[in-house]
Design a protein around this motif. Structure first.
Motif, PDB file in Angstrom:
ATOM      1  N   SER A 146      63.824   5.294  45.965  1.00  0.00           N
ATOM      2  CA  SER A 146      63.030   6.518  45.960  1.00  0.00           C
ATOM      3  C   SER A 146      63.812   7.709  46.513  1.00  0.00           C
ATOM      4  CB  SER A 146      61.749   6.294  46.761  1.00  0.00           C
ATOM      5  OG  SER A 146      62.102   5.981  48.091  1.00  0.00           O
ATOM      6  N   GLN A 147      65.096   7.502  46.632  1.00  0.00           N
ATOM      7  CA  GLN A 147      66.001   8.566  47.105  1.00  0.00           C
ATOM      8  C   GLN A 147      65.575   9.154  48.453  1.00  0.00           C
ATOM      9  OE1 GLN A 147      66.002  11.002  43.565  1.00  0.00           O
ATOM     10  NE2 GLN A 147      67.813   9.896  42.850  1.00  0.00           N
ATOM     11  N   LYS A 148      65.167   8.259  49.317  1.00  0.00           N
ATOM     12  CA  LYS A 148      64.797   8.732  50.661  1.00  0.00           C
ATOM     13  C   LYS A 148      65.706   8.109  51.712  1.00  0.00           C
ATOM     14  CE  LYS A 148      59.989   9.929  50.023  1.00  0.00           C
ATOM     15  NZ  LYS A 148      58.832   9.134  49.575  1.00  0.00           N
ATOM     16  N   ALA A 149      66.927   7.843  51.300  1.00  0.00           N
ATOM     17  CA  ALA A 149      67.850   7.157  52.204  1.00  0.00           C
ATOM     18  C   ALA A 149      68.008   7.930  53.510  1.00  0.00           C
ATOM     19  CB  ALA A 149      69.196   6.961  51.527  1.00  0.00           C
ATOM     20  N   LYS A 150      67.929   9.223  53.417  1.00  0.00           N
ATOM     21  CA  LYS A 150      68.144  10.035  54.613  1.00  0.00           C
ATOM     22  C   LYS A 150      67.043   9.803  55.664  1.00  0.00           C
ATOM     23  CE  LYS A 150      69.754  14.569  55.890  1.00  0.00           C
ATOM     24  NZ  LYS A 150      68.782  15.655  56.044  1.00  0.00           N
ATOM     25  N   SER A 151      65.798   9.806  55.175  1.00  0.00           N
ATOM     26  CA  SER A 151      64.713   9.621  56.150  1.00  0.00           C
ATOM     27  C   SER A 151      64.741   8.210  56.729  1.00  0.00           C
ATOM     28  CB  SER A 151      63.360   9.929  55.510  1.00  0.00           C
ATOM     29  OG  SER A 151      63.048   8.946  54.561  1.00  0.00           O
ATOM     30  N   PHE A 152      65.211   7.284  55.921  1.00  0.00           N
ATOM     31  CA  PHE A 152      65.374   5.921  56.453  1.00  0.00           C
ATOM     32  C   PHE A 152      66.345   5.938  57.627  1.00  0.00           C
ATOM     33  CE2 PHE A 152      68.015   2.189  56.749  1.00  0.00           C
ATOM     34  CZ  PHE A 152      67.077   1.183  56.885  1.00  0.00           C
ATOM     35  N   LYS A 153      67.458   6.584  57.420  1.00  0.00           N
ATOM     36  CA  LYS A 153      68.483   6.648  58.468  1.00  0.00           C
ATOM     37  C   LYS A 153      67.903   7.247  59.747  1.00  0.00           C
ATOM     38  CE  LYS A 153      72.677   6.737  55.819  1.00  0.00           C
ATOM     39  NZ  LYS A 153      73.182   7.484  54.677  1.00  0.00           N
ATOM     40  N   GLU A 154      67.193   8.334  59.562  1.00  0.00           N
ATOM     41  CA  GLU A 154      66.637   8.998  60.746  1.00  0.00           C
ATOM     42  C   GLU A 154      65.641   8.118  61.476  1.00  0.00           C
ATOM     43  OE1 GLU A 154      65.413  12.644  59.041  1.00  0.00           O
ATOM     44  OE2 GLU A 154      67.503  13.335  59.002  1.00  0.00           O
ATOM     45  N   LYS A 155      64.852   7.448  60.684  1.00  0.00           N
ATOM     46  CA  LYS A 155      63.820   6.600  61.279  1.00  0.00           C
ATOM     47  C   LYS A 155      64.433   5.579  62.232  1.00  0.00           C
ATOM     48  CE  LYS A 155      60.171   3.430  59.740  1.00  0.00           C
ATOM     49  NZ  LYS A 155      59.642   2.794  58.538  1.00  0.00           N
ATOM     50  N   TYR A 156      65.447   4.894  61.762  1.00  0.00           N
ATOM     51  CA  TYR A 156      65.982   3.825  62.599  1.00  0.00           C
ATOM     52  C   TYR A 156      66.985   4.308  63.620  1.00  0.00           C
ATOM     53  CZ  TYR A 156      63.042   0.709  60.208  1.00  0.00           C
ATOM     54  OH  TYR A 156      61.916   0.110  59.741  1.00  0.00           O
ATOM     55  N   ARG A 157      67.544   5.467  63.400  1.00  0.00           N
ATOM     56  CA  ARG A 157      68.483   5.943  64.413  1.00  0.00           C
ATOM     57  C   ARG A 157      67.764   6.620  65.573  1.00  0.00           C
ATOM     58  NH1 ARG A 157      73.261   7.302  60.078  1.00  0.00           N
ATOM     59  NH2 ARG A 157      73.183   5.177  59.279  1.00  0.00           N
ATOM     60  N   ASN A 158      66.475   6.754  65.444  1.00  0.00           N
ATOM     61  CA  ASN A 158      65.716   7.357  66.547  1.00  0.00           C
ATOM     62  C   ASN A 158      65.052   6.344  67.469  1.00  0.00           C
ATOM     63  OD1 ASN A 158      66.249  10.007  66.184  1.00  0.00           O
ATOM     64  ND2 ASN A 158      64.709  10.233  64.580  1.00  0.00           N
ATOM     65  N   VAL A 159      65.265   5.095  67.200  1.00  0.00           N
ATOM     66  CA  VAL A 159      64.587   4.111  68.058  1.00  0.00           C
ATOM     67  C   VAL A 159      65.415   3.871  69.322  1.00  0.00           C
ATOM     68  CG1 VAL A 159      63.528   2.992  66.074  1.00  0.00           C
ATOM     69  CG2 VAL A 159      65.642   2.061  67.036  1.00  0.00           C
ATOM     70  N   ASP A 160      64.758   3.378  70.364  1.00  0.00           N
ATOM     71  CA  ASP A 160      65.471   3.020  71.596  1.00  0.00           C
ATOM     72  C   ASP A 160      65.929   1.575  71.565  1.00  0.00           C
ATOM     73  OD1 ASP A 160      65.001   5.512  73.133  1.00  0.00           O
ATOM     74  OD2 ASP A 160      62.913   4.944  72.765  1.00  0.00           O
ATOM     75  N   CYS A 161      65.253   0.810  70.740  1.00  0.00           N
ATOM     76  CA  CYS A 161      65.630  -0.598  70.656  1.00  0.00           C
ATOM     77  C   CYS A 161      65.357  -1.088  69.240  1.00  0.00           C
ATOM     78  CB  CYS A 161      64.815  -1.405  71.671  1.00  0.00           C
ATOM     79  SG  CYS A 161      65.040  -3.171  71.482  1.00  0.00           S
ATOM     80  N   LEU A 162      66.385  -1.629  68.626  1.00  0.00           N
ATOM     81  CA  LEU A 162      66.225  -2.166  67.274  1.00  0.00           C
ATOM     82  C   LEU A 162      66.405  -3.677  67.331  1.00  0.00           C
ATOM     83  CD1 LEU A 162      65.949  -1.716  64.194  1.00  0.00           C
ATOM     84  CD2 LEU A 162      68.444  -1.515  64.104  1.00  0.00           C
ATOM     85  N   ILE A 163      65.400  -4.379  66.850  1.00  0.00           N
ATOM     86  CA  ILE A 163      65.461  -5.846  66.885  1.00  0.00           C
ATOM     87  C   ILE A 163      65.450  -6.362  65.450  1.00  0.00           C
ATOM     88  CG2 ILE A 163      64.354  -7.937  67.755  1.00  0.00           C
ATOM     89  CD1 ILE A 163      62.837  -6.219  69.772  1.00  0.00           C
ATOM     90  N   ILE A 164      66.489  -7.089  65.094  1.00  0.00           N
ATOM     91  CA  ILE A 164      66.545  -7.657  63.736  1.00  0.00           C
ATOM     92  C   ILE A 164      66.572  -9.179  63.844  1.00  0.00           C
ATOM     93  CG2 ILE A 164      67.790  -7.754  61.543  1.00  0.00           C
ATOM     94  CD1 ILE A 164      67.114  -4.955  61.936  1.00  0.00           C
ATOM     95  N   ASP A 165      65.559  -9.786  63.255  1.00  0.00           N
ATOM     96  CA  ASP A 165      65.392 -11.248  63.339  1.00  0.00           C
ATOM     97  C   ASP A 165      66.036 -11.909  62.111  1.00  0.00           C
ATOM     98  OD1 ASP A 165      64.506 -13.620  64.345  1.00  0.00           O
ATOM     99  OD2 ASP A 165      62.363 -13.115  64.309  1.00  0.00           O
ATOM    100  N   ASP A 166      66.690 -13.036  62.335  1.00  0.00           N
ATOM    101  CA  ASP A 166      67.279 -13.832  61.248  1.00  0.00           C
ATOM    102  C   ASP A 166      68.296 -13.054  60.430  1.00  0.00           C
ATOM    103  OD1 ASP A 166      65.990 -16.289  61.739  1.00  0.00           O
ATOM    104  OD2 ASP A 166      64.145 -15.566  60.794  1.00  0.00           O
ATOM    105  N   ILE A 167      69.304 -12.585  61.100  1.00  0.00           N
ATOM    106  CA  ILE A 167      70.322 -11.747  60.461  1.00  0.00           C
ATOM    107  C   ILE A 167      71.075 -12.513  59.369  1.00  0.00           C
ATOM    108  CG2 ILE A 167      72.306 -12.235  61.979  1.00  0.00           C
ATOM    109  CD1 ILE A 167      71.372  -8.701  61.129  1.00  0.00           C
ATOM    110  N   GLN A 168      71.064 -13.856  59.438  1.00  0.00           N
ATOM    111  CA  GLN A 168      71.836 -14.617  58.450  1.00  0.00           C
ATOM    112  C   GLN A 168      71.420 -14.308  57.013  1.00  0.00           C
ATOM    113  OE1 GLN A 168      69.643 -16.034  60.574  1.00  0.00           O
ATOM    114  NE2 GLN A 168      68.315 -17.458  59.486  1.00  0.00           N
TER     115      GLN A 168
END
Ligand code: ADP
Ligand code: MG
Length: 474
Positions: free
Chosen positions: A212-234
């Protein structure tokens, strides 16, 4: 009617008891009990199930007597009975213990829950399940380090260990720990933004953002968090574009001293088809593993889960489950939940025998290696005499040793085990057992209690009992 005054009296006794007993236990064990007789210093209390009757009679006998005497000092003795009609819609004798007052100090629990649901600004506590906490994560030698790291990160996100990488097999508590850290961060740092997601969800969001060509807002969303938790990275294996995106997000967060927490089914160096530059980022912080817990920890986990579900199962049932589940904590919990479901649906106390059936069913897909161990089926022990023979064989004694009078320890303990097994597994009354051993029923009661106590402390006793139960065909 006399019943009414019995009822009022019982409510007084319950009030006196309430402060003595942990609330969850009180609600579980005294629900719908009632006084059915009271005369000449004798109080007869009935319970709706055998389990609750036995449990209270074994565990709270002294407290009940004391509470009853506090309300009526002429009471000498309390008797325990079972009456299945208690608590039925037309029953007026059983008391709903939920109506017995709650001390003010225990209300806090409810408030805790709300602390997690506030402030729904899209990312903050979304997807964090308040059920997973560091407090209800049971610690054993296999996960001590992981838990300690989790606590440190919960207290000092972004500075203690960054990134924190937790790995281990399926169902060993990784998701629990990850979410618990997220919850702890929210609790300790109420303004922080925590994002938790599985790597699959992360990938889907990236794919959708690109589409949907919203890659930019995606970036902002996750770069603004204080803690990013990603489960099952494999599961990011082969997902080059997502890995690329994640790499940049990771760097931004890391450079900003934001916490990153990752779980995986294997250590970073064994991750396949994940870019080296990502793997080396994962290796920059703290790497801890979780393993399958030992017997004691498994048993402690079962106790914790029972408490959470506000049920109590007979100790030998929990021990049997802990002893026979060999793969994951999820399985351990699964078996327990089935036992609880059985208890709630059928109003029948799970026994070692019924739990063995649950395990056998699960065994269909070959995941469980228990009970029969490839040996032939043994016939079920049905009578006290069967049990006496089995115990005699097991301890290399004769049957007459067991029913005889010699009080040497080598004979006394097997004799007590025998009584315990007959009581627990054949549901014989203390009187019946007394007859089989030519002893009075109080001796039998003491023997059974003694084995229960020993079982809690003594691993060998547990093993003997489990082996004997197998011999009995359970
Ligand atoms: P994983 O993510 O490693 O596959 P989960 O975190 O989903 O495993 O754990 C499976 C279940 O086991 C969850 O319900 C979790 O609460 C429970 N569990 C695992 N380890 C523990 C532990 N040490 N103490 C309490 N519960 C645990
Ligand atoms: Mg998981």
């Amino acid at each position: 009617m006399a019943d009414v005054s019995y009822r009022d009296f019982w409510i007084e006794v319950l009030k006196a008891l309430e402060s003595q007993i942990k609330r969850s236990d009180f609600l579980t064990w005294f629900q719908h009990a009632g006084v059915i007789e009271r005369n000449n210093g004798n109080l007869v209390v009935a319970f709706p199930t055998v389990l609750s009757r036995d449990w209270v009679a074994n565990k709270y006998r002294a407290s009940v007597l004391e509470a009853a005497q506090a309300c009526d000092d002429s009471i000498q003795e309390v008797q325990y009975e079972v009456d299945g009609k208690l608590g039925q819609p037309d029953d007026t004798r059983g008391v709903d213990v939920n109506t017995i007052s709650v001390p003010v100090k225990k209300v806090r629990k409810v408030r805790n829950k709300e602390e997690y649901t506030v402030n729904s600004d899209g990312v903050r506590s979304k997807a964090l399940n308040p059920r997973y906490t560091l407090e209800n994560y049971v610690i054993g030698p296999e996960n001590r380090l992981a838990h300690a790291a989790a606590v440190a990160v919960g207290n000092r996100p972004g500075t203690a260990y960054n990134p924190l990488f937790i790995y281990g097999g399926v169902g060993l508590g990784k998701t629990h720990l990850l979410q618990a850290i997220g919850n702890a961060i929210l609790k300790n740092h109420s303004n922080s933004v925590v994002a938790y997601m599985t790597s699959e969800k992360f990938m889907n969001e990236i794919v959708e953002a690109i589409r949907s060509q919203k890659a930019k807002s995606f970036k902002e969303k996750y770069r603004n968090v204080d803690c990013l938790i990603i489960d099952d990275i494999q599961f990011l294996a082969h997902k080059e574009r997502t890995q690329e995106e994640f790499f940049h997000t990771f760097n931004d967060l890391y450079d900003g001293n934001k916490q990153i927490i990752i779980s995986s089914d294997r250590p970073p160096k064994d991750l396949r088809d994940i870019e080296d530059r990502l793997v080396s980022r994962f290796e920059m912080g703290m790497i801890v593993d979780v393993q399958f817990p030992d017997y004691e920890t498994r048993l402690a986990i079962l106790h914790t889960k029972c408490r959470e579900h506000q049920v109590m199962l007979p100790p030998e049932v929990l021990e049997f489950i802990a002893y026979n589940v060999h793969h994951s904590v999820r399985e351990l919990e699964g078996v327990l939940m089935q036992a609880i479901a059985q208890y709630e649906l059928e109003q029948s106390t799970p026994t070692v025998r019924s739990v063995a059936q649950i395990l056998k069913k699960l065994n269909r897909d070959g995941e469980f290696a228990i009970l029969d161990d490839g040996q032939e089926h043994r016939s079920l022990a049905k009578t006290p005499d069967d049990v006496i023979s089995i115990v005699a064989d097991y301890f290399k004694l004769t049957k007459s040793d067991l029913v005889g009078a010699v009080r040497k320890k080598e004979i006394l303990v097997p004799r007590q085990i025998c009584m315990y097994l007959i009581r627990r597994e054949l549901d014989a009354s203390f009187e019946q057992i007394g007859e089989a051993f030519e002893r009075n029923h109080t001796t039998v009661m003491h023997s059974v209690e003694k084995i229960i106590k020993m079982m809690r402390k003594d691993q060998k006793m547990m093993r003997d009992l489990n082996a004997l139960k197998q011999e009995m065909g359970l």
